[in-house]
Scaffold this motif. Sequence first.
Motif, PDB file in Angstrom:
ATOM      1  N   SER A 145       1.229  -6.880   1.247  1.00  0.00           N
ATOM      2  CA  SER A 145       0.783  -6.594  -0.117  1.00  0.00           C
ATOM      3  C   SER A 145       0.442  -7.909  -0.793  1.00  0.00           C
ATOM      4  O   SER A 145       1.021  -8.955  -0.486  1.00  0.00           O
ATOM      5  CB  SER A 145       1.832  -5.835  -0.925  1.00  0.00           C
ATOM      6  N   SER A 185      -1.961  -9.744  -4.458  1.00  0.00           N
ATOM      7  CA  SER A 185      -2.957  -9.650  -5.523  1.00  0.00           C
ATOM      8  C   SER A 185      -4.197 -10.333  -4.971  1.00  0.00           C
ATOM      9  O   SER A 185      -4.151 -11.503  -4.587  1.00  0.00           O
ATOM     10  CB  SER A 185      -2.447 -10.369  -6.786  1.00  0.00           C
ATOM     11  N   ILE A 242      -7.102   2.968  -4.757  1.00  0.00           N
ATOM     12  CA  ILE A 242      -6.275   3.067  -3.545  1.00  0.00           C
ATOM     13  C   ILE A 242      -5.771   1.657  -3.234  1.00  0.00           C
ATOM     14  O   ILE A 242      -6.572   0.746  -3.011  1.00  0.00           O
ATOM     15  CB  ILE A 242      -7.091   3.620  -2.353  1.00  0.00           C
ATOM     16  N   GLY A 243      -4.436   1.493  -3.219  1.00  0.00           N
ATOM     17  CA  GLY A 243      -3.834   0.173  -3.009  1.00  0.00           C
ATOM     18  C   GLY A 243      -3.422  -0.426  -4.339  1.00  0.00           C
ATOM     19  O   GLY A 243      -4.068  -1.346  -4.845  1.00  0.00           O
ATOM     20  N   ALA A 244      -2.321   0.083  -4.917  1.00  0.00           N
ATOM     21  CA  ALA A 244      -1.885  -0.408  -6.236  1.00  0.00           C
ATOM     22  C   ALA A 244      -1.450  -1.866  -6.146  1.00  0.00           C
ATOM     23  O   ALA A 244      -1.684  -2.647  -7.079  1.00  0.00           O
ATOM     24  CB  ALA A 244      -0.730   0.448  -6.762  1.00  0.00           C
ATOM     25  N   TYR A 263      -2.169  -5.484 -10.817  1.00  0.00           N
ATOM     26  CA  TYR A 263      -3.024  -6.354 -11.650  1.00  0.00           C
ATOM     27  C   TYR A 263      -4.441  -5.793 -11.784  1.00  0.00           C
ATOM     28  O   TYR A 263      -5.007  -5.763 -12.883  1.00  0.00           O
ATOM     29  CB  TYR A 263      -3.030  -7.762 -11.029  1.00  0.00           C
ATOM     30  N   GLN A 289       3.429   2.108  -0.043  1.00  0.00           N
ATOM     31  CA  GLN A 289       4.777   1.518   0.019  1.00  0.00           C
ATOM     32  C   GLN A 289       5.512   1.802  -1.302  1.00  0.00           C
ATOM     33  O   GLN A 289       5.070   1.327  -2.373  1.00  0.00           O
ATOM     34  CB  GLN A 289       4.707   0.013   0.240  1.00  0.00           C
ATOM     35  N   VAL A 312       6.555  -1.240  -3.370  1.00  0.00           N
ATOM     36  CA  VAL A 312       5.408  -1.909  -3.987  1.00  0.00           C
ATOM     37  C   VAL A 312       4.964  -1.116  -5.227  1.00  0.00           C
ATOM     38  O   VAL A 312       4.711  -1.692  -6.297  1.00  0.00           O
ATOM     39  CB  VAL A 312       4.256  -2.041  -2.956  1.00  0.00           C
ATOM     40  N   ASP A 341       0.134   8.114   0.962  1.00  0.00           N
ATOM     41  CA  ASP A 341      -0.961   7.587   1.763  1.00  0.00           C
ATOM     42  C   ASP A 341      -2.256   7.843   0.991  1.00  0.00           C
ATOM     43  O   ASP A 341      -2.566   9.002   0.668  1.00  0.00           O
ATOM     44  CB  ASP A 341      -0.995   8.289   3.133  1.00  0.00           C
ATOM     45  N   GLY A 342      -2.980   6.783   0.724  1.00  0.00           N
ATOM     46  CA  GLY A 342      -4.199   6.887  -0.080  1.00  0.00           C
ATOM     47  C   GLY A 342      -5.260   7.767   0.551  1.00  0.00           C
ATOM     48  O   GLY A 342      -6.227   8.122  -0.127  1.00  0.00           O
ATOM     49  N   VAL A 351      -7.931  -2.169  -0.213  1.00  0.00           N
ATOM     50  CA  VAL A 351      -7.316  -2.420   1.089  1.00  0.00           C
ATOM     51  C   VAL A 351      -8.398  -2.071   2.119  1.00  0.00           C
ATOM     52  O   VAL A 351      -9.223  -1.178   1.872  1.00  0.00           O
ATOM     53  CB  VAL A 351      -6.016  -1.585   1.242  1.00  0.00           C
ATOM     54  N   ALA A 354      -5.486  -1.091   5.958  1.00  0.00           N
ATOM     55  CA  ALA A 354      -4.670   0.027   5.470  1.00  0.00           C
ATOM     56  C   ALA A 354      -3.824   0.618   6.589  1.00  0.00           C
ATOM     57  O   ALA A 354      -4.193   0.553   7.767  1.00  0.00           O
ATOM     58  CB  ALA A 354      -5.573   1.112   4.893  1.00  0.00           C
ATOM     59  N   LEU A 409      -6.754   6.021   7.618  1.00  0.00           N
ATOM     60  CA  LEU A 409      -7.890   5.294   7.041  1.00  0.00           C
ATOM     61  C   LEU A 409      -8.407   4.204   7.965  1.00  0.00           C
ATOM     62  O   LEU A 409      -9.523   3.716   7.780  1.00  0.00           O
ATOM     63  CB  LEU A 409      -7.497   4.676   5.686  1.00  0.00           C
TER      64      LEU A 409
HETATM   65  C1  SAM Z   1      -4.473  -6.139  -1.280  1.00  0.00           C
HETATM   66  S1  SAM Z   1      -3.176  -5.080  -1.798  1.00  0.00           S
HETATM   67  C2  SAM Z   1      -3.865  -4.328  -3.253  1.00  0.00           C
HETATM   68  C3  SAM Z   1      -4.111  -5.258  -4.400  1.00  0.00           C
HETATM   69  C4  SAM Z   1      -3.939  -4.585  -5.740  1.00  0.00           C
HETATM   70  N1  SAM Z   1      -5.049  -3.738  -6.099  1.00  0.00           N
HETATM   71  C5  SAM Z   1      -3.617  -5.591  -6.831  1.00  0.00           C
HETATM   72  O1  SAM Z   1      -4.316  -5.647  -7.831  1.00  0.00           O
HETATM   73  O2  SAM Z   1      -2.625  -6.295  -6.676  1.00  0.00           O
HETATM   74  C6  SAM Z   1      -3.266  -3.726  -0.654  1.00  0.00           C
HETATM   75  C7  SAM Z   1      -2.273  -2.628  -0.897  1.00  0.00           C
HETATM   76  O3  SAM Z   1      -2.706  -1.486  -0.180  1.00  0.00           O
HETATM   77  C8  SAM Z   1      -1.547  -0.756   0.173  1.00  0.00           C
HETATM   78  N2  SAM Z   1      -1.894   0.185   1.253  1.00  0.00           N
HETATM   79  C9  SAM Z   1      -2.002  -0.043   2.597  1.00  0.00           C
HETATM   80  N3  SAM Z   1      -2.329   1.097   3.236  1.00  0.00           N
HETATM   81  C10 SAM Z   1      -2.409   2.062   2.287  1.00  0.00           C
HETATM   82  C11 SAM Z   1      -2.691   3.454   2.326  1.00  0.00           C
HETATM   83  N4  SAM Z   1      -2.951   4.081   3.469  1.00  0.00           N
HETATM   84  N5  SAM Z   1      -2.665   4.134   1.149  1.00  0.00           N
HETATM   85  C12 SAM Z   1      -2.390   3.512  -0.022  1.00  0.00           C
HETATM   86  N6  SAM Z   1      -2.109   2.201  -0.114  1.00  0.00           N
HETATM   87  C13 SAM Z   1      -2.124   1.485   1.012  1.00  0.00           C
HETATM   88  C14 SAM Z   1      -0.555  -1.823   0.568  1.00  0.00           C
HETATM   89  O4  SAM Z   1       0.758  -1.302   0.474  1.00  0.00           O
HETATM   90  C15 SAM Z   1      -0.871  -2.937  -0.420  1.00  0.00           C
HETATM   91  O5  SAM Z   1       0.018  -2.911  -1.499  1.00  0.00           O
END
Ligand code: SAM
Length: 371
Positions: free
Chosen positions: A76, A78, A102-104, A108, A126, A129, A151-152, A168, A222, A226
């Motif tokens: 994970s 930012s 998708i991917g909180a 931020y 997660q 997260v 799961d997104g 992601v 991801a 996905l």
């Molecule tokens: C690069 S980070 C996202 C950055 C975020 N948007 C920010 O502003 O901080 C990627 C996130 O995608 C999540 N992720 C990975 N696979 C995922 C899935 N299948 N569904 C939802 N979230 C997922 C991870 O847990 C991780 O927190």
Amino acid sequence: MTDLRRRFVEQLRRNGAPLTPELAAAFAAVPRELFVAEGFQRRDGSWARPGAAGFRDAVYRDDVLVTKVDGRVAVSSSSQPSLMAIMLEGLEVGPGDRVLEIGAGTGYNAALLAALGAWVTSVDVQADVAERARAALAAAGVEGVRVITGDGYAGAPGETFDRAIVTVGVAGVSPHWLAQAQPGPIVVPVEHAGTHPVLAVHGAPRGPVTATVICPSGFMSAAGPLTAAHPRSHPHPVPTGALAAFAPVTPPRWDPPLGSYAYRDLWYAAGVWSGRATHAALPDRDVSGVVLLDEQGAGGAAILPDGSVLAGGDQAAEYGDQAVLIVDRWEAAGRPSMREWQITLQLTGDPQAPIWAPAAWSLRPERPELA
Ligand SMILES: C[S@@+](CC[C@H](N)C(=O)[O-])C[C@H]1O[C@@H](n2cnc3c(N)ncnc32)[C@H](O)[C@@H]1O
């Protein structure tokens, strides 16, 4: 606005981020340090903690902040702010829009969306997260963002949106996003030749689905369906040390070599024209770039930014020829930018959880205006 954030916005502008007044105001308003409240991992592997010398300066740099690792793998973060700016601009978001994210991650990006006037539902797979993102959004006083765990792939069941942004890397687009987020676009980094070009995707859940490229990027991948493999999947990026020695096939053809954006354009075209194109570090050279990987995964051919081709392994001659043809073809086509491709996606992947993945490409007759 603090001086730190004012300088941050100027830095993003210098780095080529397309900052509308609204987006500049959003970056200036949202306190990024509250979204990394437990610190982040520095490049040397140590952790920067809030309160440590230089912490806030490091937070307001145009850099990725890794906030969670599993062993040595970042799970994970930012994302890089100038990339976030390009993706937010591609999302064409306006006040009152409902956005699926998708991917909180840290929360931020969702906070920036809220600062732009959007209502956001953000999904992270997660639970810890997602919980930290909720806490950060509350600490920053952000309203209009709901973070859910899951799961997104499923999107946010029962909700509808105007557009969606995926932060992601994925192998394809979930039909659920297309059903939930209309008219779109869906802005999403989709695997291609070992990287994740960000696409603007439009279509209906049962198709047709088409896309154009917004910009190059490299995202973490991801979890779940996905990232399912499919017939047009390229090989995974090659870890350092996995390749045989490569020897020159053709000499350099460009002096000076291609800049990083033009090289990414050639790399993109290589991915269109070869299902074996991926990202690799070359042995004995401080270079990483696009390689056509042979079936053994130990050799093939590399195309360097100066247009030279190197090859190695049992099928060096065959792969070397293919690489030279790709460079010739890209040159003959007028060195198309990745943004000039029109992409058609096909439903593929896991039959239980299919995805729309890029399957066919054509060069658009009209060259888009290139920035
Ligand atoms: C690069 S980070 C996202 C950055 C975020 N948007 C920010 O502003 O901080 C990627 C996130 O995608 C999540 N992720 C990975 N696979 C995922 C899935 N299948 N569904 C939802 N979230 C997922 C991870 O847990 C991780 O927190």
